[in-house]
Design a protein around this motif. Structure first.
Motif, PDB file in Angstrom:
ATOM      1  N   ILE A   1      57.954  30.995  35.842  1.00  0.00           N
ATOM      2  CA  ILE A   1      57.287  30.185  36.520  1.00  0.00           C
ATOM      3  C   ILE A   1      55.626  31.491  37.281  1.00  0.00           C
ATOM      4  O   ILE A   1      54.925  31.186  37.460  1.00  0.00           O
ATOM      5  N   VAL A   2      57.079  33.300  36.645  1.00  0.00           N
ATOM      6  CA  VAL A   2      55.605  34.622  37.181  1.00  0.00           C
ATOM      7  C   VAL A   2      54.688  34.121  36.150  1.00  0.00           C
ATOM      8  O   VAL A   2      53.729  34.955  37.021  1.00  0.00           O
ATOM      9  N   LEU A   3      54.134  34.523  35.169  1.00  0.00           N
ATOM     10  CA  LEU A   3      53.706  34.757  34.394  1.00  0.00           C
ATOM     11  C   LEU A   3      52.766  32.990  34.221  1.00  0.00           C
ATOM     12  O   LEU A   3      53.749  32.906  33.935  1.00  0.00           O
ATOM     13  N   PRO A   4      51.399  33.357  33.288  1.00  0.00           N
ATOM     14  CA  PRO A   4      50.803  31.775  33.368  1.00  0.00           C
ATOM     15  C   PRO A   4      51.255  31.896  31.846  1.00  0.00           C
ATOM     16  O   PRO A   4      51.054  32.185  31.117  1.00  0.00           O
TER      17      PRO A   4
ATOM     18  N   GLY B   1      47.780  37.094  24.483  1.00  0.00           N
ATOM     19  CA  GLY B   1      48.732  37.985  25.132  1.00  0.00           C
ATOM     20  C   GLY B   1      49.787  37.666  24.737  1.00  0.00           C
ATOM     21  O   GLY B   1      50.437  37.699  23.551  1.00  0.00           O
ATOM     22  N   TRP B   2      50.994  37.864  26.096  1.00  0.00           N
ATOM     23  CA  TRP B   2      52.382  38.100  26.174  1.00  0.00           C
ATOM     24  C   TRP B   2      53.039  36.983  25.478  1.00  0.00           C
ATOM     25  O   TRP B   2      53.930  36.553  24.343  1.00  0.00           O
ATOM     26  N   GLN B   3      52.413  35.553  25.698  1.00  0.00           N
ATOM     27  CA  GLN B   3      53.508  34.226  24.846  1.00  0.00           C
ATOM     28  C   GLN B   3      53.320  34.060  23.974  1.00  0.00           C
ATOM     29  O   GLN B   3      53.716  34.050  22.703  1.00  0.00           O
TER      30      GLN B   3
ATOM     31  N   THR C   1      56.010  34.676  18.140  1.00  0.00           N
ATOM     32  CA  THR C   1      56.134  35.541  17.086  1.00  0.00           C
ATOM     33  C   THR C   1      57.742  35.869  17.402  1.00  0.00           C
ATOM     34  O   THR C   1      58.053  35.956  16.503  1.00  0.00           O
ATOM     35  N   LEU C   2      58.045  36.492  18.483  1.00  0.00           N
ATOM     36  CA  LEU C   2      59.217  37.359  18.501  1.00  0.00           C
ATOM     37  C   LEU C   2      60.333  36.122  18.436  1.00  0.00           C
ATOM     38  O   LEU C   2      61.033  36.311  17.482  1.00  0.00           O
TER      39      LEU C   2
END
Length: 179
Positions: free
Chosen positions: A19-22, A137-139, A144-145
């Motif tokens: 919800i918070v991160l795009p 980015g983070w996604q 990958t993780l």
């Protein structure tokens, strides 16, 4: 309720991040149905290598102890009329052998997970081979993780589990093609 608290916290944390991160949707390869069997055949082959490596390491680490316990069990079982003390010793040895085997399985599972994670870490990944392009980015890092953890876990599960998944996929595809 306490048993499910950790799972509930993880689900809420993941939902909160979503919800918070795009986020952006993933594009699956257009030929993923044809890539899937090749990926699983590769996974099966790697699982066989991992299982054999674990057998070699486990045999070197634990083989002598298992052989000694098996020999002692065999000798006690060959006694025609065992005494009460010998029967007690047989029971204790049977329990010891069972515990030894259980500990060996635990070591094998841990080694399998380590090998699987290392293989995924160096670049062999299941989910990544089915996706057209990783998000930035983070996604992309989270994907990958997750891919490393899932691939490592699948490889740790062994070739029998992968073989069952491959057969299930084959049955589904055969049913789809008949329709």
């Amino acid at each position: 309720m306490q048993r499910y608290l950790f799972t509930l916290i993880v689900i809420l944390a993941i939902a909160g991040v979503g919800i918070v991160l795009p986020t952006q949707g993933l594009s699956v390869q257009p030929n993923s149905l044809t890539v899937f069997p090749v990926v699983f055949a590769s996974v099966l082959l790697i699982c066989l290598f991992v299982e054999r490596a674990i057998e070699v390491f486990l045999s070197a680490l634990r083989g002598g102890g298992a052989d000694r316990l098996d020999l002692a069990l065999t000798q006690l079982k060959l006694i025609a009329t065992p005494s009460k003390e010998q029967l007690d010793q047989l029971g204790a040895l049977t329990i010891s052998r069972s515990e030894y085997r259980s500990h060996s399985r635990l070591i094998a599972q841990q080694m399998g997970l380590c090998f699987g994670l290392m293989i995924a870490l160096v670049g062999f990944r299941i989910l990544g081979s089915l996706v057209l392009e990783l998000p930035s980015g983070w996604q992309g890092k989270a994907f990958t993780l997750l891919d490393i953890l899932l691939t490592g876990s699948v490889l740790a599960g062994g070739s029998d589990a992968v073989n069952k998944l491959t057969k299930a996929y084959g049955h589904i595809m055969a049913a789809v093609s008949r329709k």
